[in-house]
Design an enzyme around this catalytic site. Structure first.
Site, short mmCIF file in Angstrom:
data_model
loop_
_atom_site.label_atom_id
_atom_site.label_comp_id
_atom_site.label_asym_id
_atom_site.label_seq_id
_atom_site.Cartn_x
_atom_site.Cartn_y
_atom_site.Cartn_z
N SER A 20 -31.28 83.03 -24.29
CA SER A 20 -31.43 82.14 -23.13
C SER A 20 -32.11 80.84 -23.53
CB SER A 20 -32.28 82.79 -22.05
OG SER A 20 -31.59 83.81 -21.41
N ARG A 43 -38.84 77.24 -19.35
CA ARG A 43 -38.99 78.40 -18.45
C ARG A 43 -38.54 78.08 -17.03
NH1 ARG A 43 -41.14 83.53 -19.10
NH2 ARG A 43 -41.86 83.81 -21.21
N HIS A 46 -34.89 78.20 -17.13
CA HIS A 46 -34.54 79.62 -17.30
C HIS A 46 -34.55 80.34 -15.95
CE1 HIS A 46 -35.83 83.80 -18.75
NE2 HIS A 46 -34.68 83.60 -19.36
#
Ligand SMILES: C/C1=C2N=C(/C=C3N=C(/C(C)=C4\N[C@@](C)([C@@H]5N=C1[C@](C)(CCC(=O)O)[C@H]5CC(=O)O)[C@@](C)(CC(=O)O)[C@@H]4CCC(=O)O)[C@@](C)(CC(=O)O)[C@@H]\3CCC(=O)O)C(C)(C)[C@@H]/2CCC(=O)O
Length: 213
Positions: A20, A43, A46
Protein backbone atom coordinates in the site's frame (compact mmCIF):
# COMPACT_ATOMS: atom_id res chain seq x y z
CA UNK A 1 -18.62 -31.83 -0.11
CA UNK A 2 -15.61 -30.39 -1.95
CA UNK A 3 -13.35 -27.90 -0.15
CA UNK A 4 -13.69 -24.32 -1.41
CA UNK A 5 -10.71 -23.19 -3.47
CA UNK A 6 -8.56 -20.61 -1.71
CA UNK A 7 -8.76 -17.26 -3.45
CA UNK A 8 -5.57 -15.58 -4.48
CA UNK A 9 -4.99 -12.48 -2.33
CA UNK A 10 -2.31 -11.06 -0.13
CA UNK A 11 -2.67 -12.17 3.49
CA UNK A 12 0.51 -11.03 5.22
CA UNK A 13 -0.31 -7.78 7.08
CA UNK A 14 3.20 -6.37 6.77
CA UNK A 15 3.30 -7.15 3.06
CA UNK A 16 -0.09 -5.46 2.64
CA UNK A 17 1.18 -2.32 4.40
CA UNK A 18 4.39 -2.35 2.33
CA UNK A 19 2.49 -2.73 -0.95
CA UNK A 20 0.00 0.00 0.00
CA UNK A 21 2.64 2.48 1.05
CA UNK A 22 4.70 1.75 -2.08
CA UNK A 23 1.64 2.37 -4.27
CA UNK A 24 0.95 5.65 -2.47
CA UNK A 25 4.57 6.77 -2.84
CA UNK A 26 4.33 6.00 -6.57
CA UNK A 27 0.95 7.64 -7.12
CA UNK A 28 0.68 10.57 -4.69
CA UNK A 29 2.45 13.86 -5.29
CA UNK A 30 3.99 14.82 -1.95
CA UNK A 31 6.37 17.39 -3.39
CA UNK A 32 4.59 20.36 -1.77
CA UNK A 33 5.05 18.85 1.68
CA UNK A 34 8.12 18.90 3.92
CA UNK A 35 9.86 15.52 4.19
CA UNK A 36 8.87 15.08 7.84
CA UNK A 37 5.19 15.26 6.80
CA UNK A 38 5.40 12.48 4.20
CA UNK A 39 4.58 9.64 6.64
CA UNK A 40 1.50 11.56 7.81
CA UNK A 41 0.41 12.25 4.23
CA UNK A 42 0.93 8.62 3.25
CA UNK A 43 -1.18 7.34 6.16
CA UNK A 44 -3.94 9.86 5.43
CA UNK A 45 -4.03 8.76 1.78
CA UNK A 46 -3.89 5.13 2.93
CA UNK A 47 -7.01 5.69 5.06
CA UNK A 48 -9.09 7.00 2.14
CA UNK A 49 -7.61 5.31 -0.95
CA UNK A 50 -7.33 8.61 -2.81
CA UNK A 51 -3.76 9.56 -3.76
CA UNK A 52 -4.94 12.97 -4.99
CA UNK A 53 -6.02 13.85 -1.43
CA UNK A 54 -2.36 14.56 -0.67
CA UNK A 55 -2.64 17.71 -2.77
CA UNK A 56 -5.22 19.11 -0.33
CA UNK A 57 -3.08 18.56 2.75
CA UNK A 58 -1.83 21.72 4.42
CA UNK A 59 0.38 21.86 7.51
CA UNK A 60 2.09 24.46 9.58
CA UNK A 61 5.86 24.09 9.44
CA UNK A 62 5.98 22.78 13.01
CA UNK A 63 3.03 20.39 12.82
CA UNK A 64 4.88 17.09 12.87
CA UNK A 65 7.49 18.07 15.45
CA UNK A 66 4.81 19.58 17.69
CA UNK A 67 2.66 16.46 17.43
CA UNK A 68 5.50 14.06 18.13
CA UNK A 69 6.76 16.15 21.05
CA UNK A 70 3.28 16.29 22.56
CA UNK A 71 2.69 12.55 22.23
CA UNK A 72 6.11 11.75 23.72
CA UNK A 73 5.32 14.00 26.67
CA UNK A 74 2.16 12.01 27.40
CA UNK A 75 -0.30 14.60 26.13
CA UNK A 76 -3.91 13.50 25.73
CA UNK A 77 -5.39 12.93 22.29
CA UNK A 78 -8.77 14.67 22.16
CA UNK A 79 -11.17 13.34 19.52
CA UNK A 80 -14.46 14.78 18.28
CA UNK A 81 -15.99 11.36 17.54
CA UNK A 82 -15.73 7.90 19.01
CA UNK A 83 -14.90 6.73 15.49
CA UNK A 84 -11.69 8.76 15.63
CA UNK A 85 -10.85 7.49 19.10
CA UNK A 86 -11.41 3.88 18.04
CA UNK A 87 -9.17 4.34 14.99
CA UNK A 88 -6.12 5.12 17.09
CA UNK A 89 -3.53 2.34 17.20
CA UNK A 90 -2.92 2.35 20.94
CA UNK A 91 0.43 0.60 20.74
CA UNK A 92 1.73 3.54 18.69
CA UNK A 93 0.95 6.01 21.48
CA UNK A 94 4.35 6.36 23.15
CA UNK A 95 3.35 7.27 26.69
CA UNK A 96 0.05 5.52 27.30
CA UNK A 97 -1.50 8.81 26.25
CA UNK A 98 -5.09 9.26 27.42
CA UNK A 99 -7.64 9.31 24.60
CA UNK A 100 -10.49 11.68 25.30
CA UNK A 101 -13.86 11.90 23.54
CA UNK A 102 -16.65 13.68 25.41
CA UNK A 103 -19.36 13.25 22.77
CA UNK A 104 -21.23 10.71 24.85
CA UNK A 105 -20.85 12.44 28.19
CA UNK A 106 -24.33 12.37 29.75
CA UNK A 107 -24.36 16.15 30.14
CA UNK A 108 -23.77 16.81 26.43
CA UNK A 109 -27.31 16.48 25.00
CA UNK A 110 -28.70 19.07 27.44
CA UNK A 111 -25.68 21.29 26.87
CA UNK A 112 -26.24 21.11 23.11
CA UNK A 113 -29.91 22.02 23.56
CA UNK A 114 -29.03 24.95 25.83
CA UNK A 115 -26.36 26.24 23.48
CA UNK A 116 -28.43 25.60 20.36
CA UNK A 117 -25.66 23.61 18.71
CA UNK A 118 -24.64 20.06 17.85
CA UNK A 119 -23.55 17.52 20.43
CA UNK A 120 -20.19 17.47 18.71
CA UNK A 121 -19.69 21.18 19.36
CA UNK A 122 -21.24 21.11 22.84
CA UNK A 123 -18.69 18.54 24.00
CA UNK A 124 -15.95 21.12 23.35
CA UNK A 125 -17.21 22.85 26.53
CA UNK A 126 -15.83 19.80 28.38
CA UNK A 127 -12.38 19.90 26.75
CA UNK A 128 -10.98 22.86 28.70
CA UNK A 129 -9.16 20.85 31.36
CA UNK A 130 -7.46 18.57 28.83
CA UNK A 131 -6.64 21.11 26.14
CA UNK A 132 -3.26 22.56 27.18
CA UNK A 133 -0.59 20.82 25.10
CA UNK A 134 -3.00 18.19 23.74
CA UNK A 135 -3.26 16.74 20.25
CA UNK A 136 -6.79 17.46 18.99
CA UNK A 137 -8.04 15.19 16.19
CA UNK A 138 -11.25 16.28 14.48
CA UNK A 139 -12.43 13.79 11.88
CA UNK A 140 -16.15 14.24 11.65
CA UNK A 141 -17.78 17.39 12.92
CA UNK A 142 -17.17 20.81 11.37
CA UNK A 143 -19.05 22.40 14.28
CA UNK A 144 -16.53 20.95 16.74
CA UNK A 145 -13.66 22.56 14.84
CA UNK A 146 -15.46 25.89 14.66
CA UNK A 147 -16.26 25.68 18.40
CA UNK A 148 -12.64 24.91 19.25
CA UNK A 149 -11.44 27.94 17.28
CA UNK A 150 -14.01 30.10 19.10
CA UNK A 151 -12.72 28.82 22.45
CA UNK A 152 -9.13 29.66 21.47
CA UNK A 153 -10.32 33.15 20.53
CA UNK A 154 -11.84 33.36 24.01
CA UNK A 155 -8.44 32.64 25.57
CA UNK A 156 -8.73 28.94 26.34
CA UNK A 157 -5.48 26.93 26.77
CA UNK A 158 -3.79 26.08 23.48
CA UNK A 159 -3.36 22.51 22.32
CA UNK A 160 0.00 21.50 20.84
CA UNK A 161 -1.56 20.47 17.53
CA UNK A 162 -4.91 20.55 15.77
CA UNK A 163 -5.57 17.88 13.16
CA UNK A 164 -8.48 19.21 11.12
CA UNK A 165 -10.16 16.51 9.03
CA UNK A 166 -13.92 17.12 9.32
CA UNK A 167 -15.80 15.81 6.30
CA UNK A 168 -18.98 16.73 4.47
CA UNK A 169 -20.94 19.39 2.69
CA UNK A 170 -21.89 21.82 5.46
CA UNK A 171 -19.05 23.59 7.19
CA UNK A 172 -16.27 21.09 6.56
CA UNK A 173 -14.38 23.10 3.94
CA UNK A 174 -15.16 26.35 5.75
CA UNK A 175 -13.98 25.20 9.19
CA UNK A 176 -10.72 23.89 7.77
CA UNK A 177 -10.18 27.04 5.72
CA UNK A 178 -10.57 29.06 8.92
CA UNK A 179 -8.06 26.83 10.71
CA UNK A 180 -5.56 27.22 7.88
CA UNK A 181 -6.19 30.99 7.65
CA UNK A 182 -5.60 31.54 11.36
CA UNK A 183 -4.67 28.60 13.53
CA UNK A 184 -4.60 30.85 16.61
CA UNK A 185 -0.87 30.21 17.11
CA UNK A 186 -1.36 26.44 17.24
CA UNK A 187 0.46 23.98 14.97
CA UNK A 188 -1.99 22.33 12.60
CA UNK A 189 -2.56 19.93 9.76
CA UNK A 190 -5.74 19.95 7.69
CA UNK A 191 -7.24 18.55 4.54
CA UNK A 192 -8.71 21.38 2.51
CA UNK A 193 -12.17 20.94 1.03
CA UNK A 194 -15.06 18.57 1.65
CA UNK A 195 -13.01 15.42 2.02
CA UNK A 196 -11.91 14.19 5.42
CA UNK A 197 -13.31 11.74 7.93
CA UNK A 198 -12.68 9.91 11.14
CA UNK A 199 -10.38 7.36 9.52
CA UNK A 200 -8.17 10.09 8.09
CA UNK A 201 -7.95 11.94 11.41
CA UNK A 202 -7.07 8.73 13.22
CA UNK A 203 -4.49 7.93 10.54
CA UNK A 204 -2.83 11.30 11.08
CA UNK A 205 -2.48 10.58 14.80
CA UNK A 206 -1.23 7.07 14.04
CA UNK A 207 1.46 8.49 11.74
CA UNK A 208 2.65 10.79 14.52
CA UNK A 209 2.59 7.92 16.99
CA UNK A 210 4.61 5.75 14.63
CA UNK A 211 7.07 8.63 14.29
CA UNK A 212 7.69 8.58 18.04
CA UNK A 213 9.51 5.25 17.93
C1 LIG B 1 -23.87 16.79 10.29
C2 LIG B 1 -23.20 15.55 10.75
C3 LIG B 1 -22.44 14.84 9.78
N1 LIG B 1 -22.00 13.56 9.95
C4 LIG B 1 -21.36 13.11 8.89
C5 LIG B 1 -20.88 11.80 8.63
C6 LIG B 1 -20.91 10.72 9.46
N2 LIG B 1 -21.39 10.74 10.72
C7 LIG B 1 -21.52 9.52 11.22
C8 LIG B 1 -21.86 9.30 12.61
C9 LIG B 1 -22.10 7.91 13.10
C10 LIG B 1 -21.97 10.34 13.56
N3 LIG B 1 -22.05 11.65 13.21
C11 LIG B 1 -22.35 12.54 14.33
C12 LIG B 1 -21.06 13.26 14.73
C13 LIG B 1 -23.40 13.58 13.81
N4 LIG B 1 -23.08 13.93 12.45
C14 LIG B 1 -23.37 15.10 12.08
C15 LIG B 1 -23.96 15.86 13.27
C16 LIG B 1 -25.50 15.88 13.08
C17 LIG B 1 -23.48 17.29 13.45
C18 LIG B 1 -21.97 17.45 13.31
C19 LIG B 1 -21.55 18.78 12.70
O1 LIG B 1 -22.19 19.27 11.75
O2 LIG B 1 -20.54 19.33 13.14
C20 LIG B 1 -23.51 14.95 14.47
C21 LIG B 1 -24.47 14.94 15.66
C22 LIG B 1 -24.16 16.02 16.65
O3 LIG B 1 -25.12 16.49 17.29
O4 LIG B 1 -23.00 16.39 16.84
C23 LIG B 1 -22.84 11.50 15.42
C24 LIG B 1 -22.57 11.99 16.82
C25 LIG B 1 -24.35 11.24 15.22
C26 LIG B 1 -24.99 10.22 16.15
O5 LIG B 1 -26.15 9.96 15.86
O6 LIG B 1 -24.45 9.70 17.08
C27 LIG B 1 -22.09 10.18 15.05
C28 LIG B 1 -20.68 10.06 15.70
C29 LIG B 1 -20.49 8.76 16.43
C30 LIG B 1 -19.08 8.68 17.00
O7 LIG B 1 -18.16 8.21 16.34
O8 LIG B 1 -18.87 9.06 18.15
C31 LIG B 1 -21.34 8.53 10.06
C32 LIG B 1 -20.76 7.17 10.37
C33 LIG B 1 -22.63 8.37 9.27
C34 LIG B 1 -23.85 8.13 10.06
O9 LIG B 1 -24.43 9.13 10.51
O10 LIG B 1 -24.24 6.97 10.19
C35 LIG B 1 -20.44 9.36 9.10
C36 LIG B 1 -18.95 9.18 9.45
C37 LIG B 1 -17.99 10.08 8.72
C38 LIG B 1 -16.62 10.06 9.37
O11 LIG B 1 -15.67 9.63 8.69
O12 LIG B 1 -16.48 10.48 10.53
C39 LIG B 1 -21.11 14.23 7.92
C40 LIG B 1 -21.38 13.88 6.46
C41 LIG B 1 -19.65 14.52 8.09
C42 LIG B 1 -22.01 15.37 8.45
C43 LIG B 1 -21.26 16.74 8.56
C44 LIG B 1 -21.35 17.69 7.40
C45 LIG B 1 -22.49 17.61 6.46
O13 LIG B 1 -22.28 17.96 5.31
O14 LIG B 1 -23.61 17.24 6.79
Amino acid sequence: MTAAAALDYLRDPNAIYRASFAAIRAEADLSHLPADAHPLAIRVVHACGMPDAAADLVLSADAVTAGIRALRSGAPVICDAEMVAHGLIRRFLPAGNPVVCRLNDPTVPALAADLGTTRSAAQVELWQGDLAGAVVAIGNAPTALFALLEKLDAGWPKPALILGFPVGFVGAAESKAELARNSRGVAFAALRGRRGGSAMAAAAVNALGAGCT
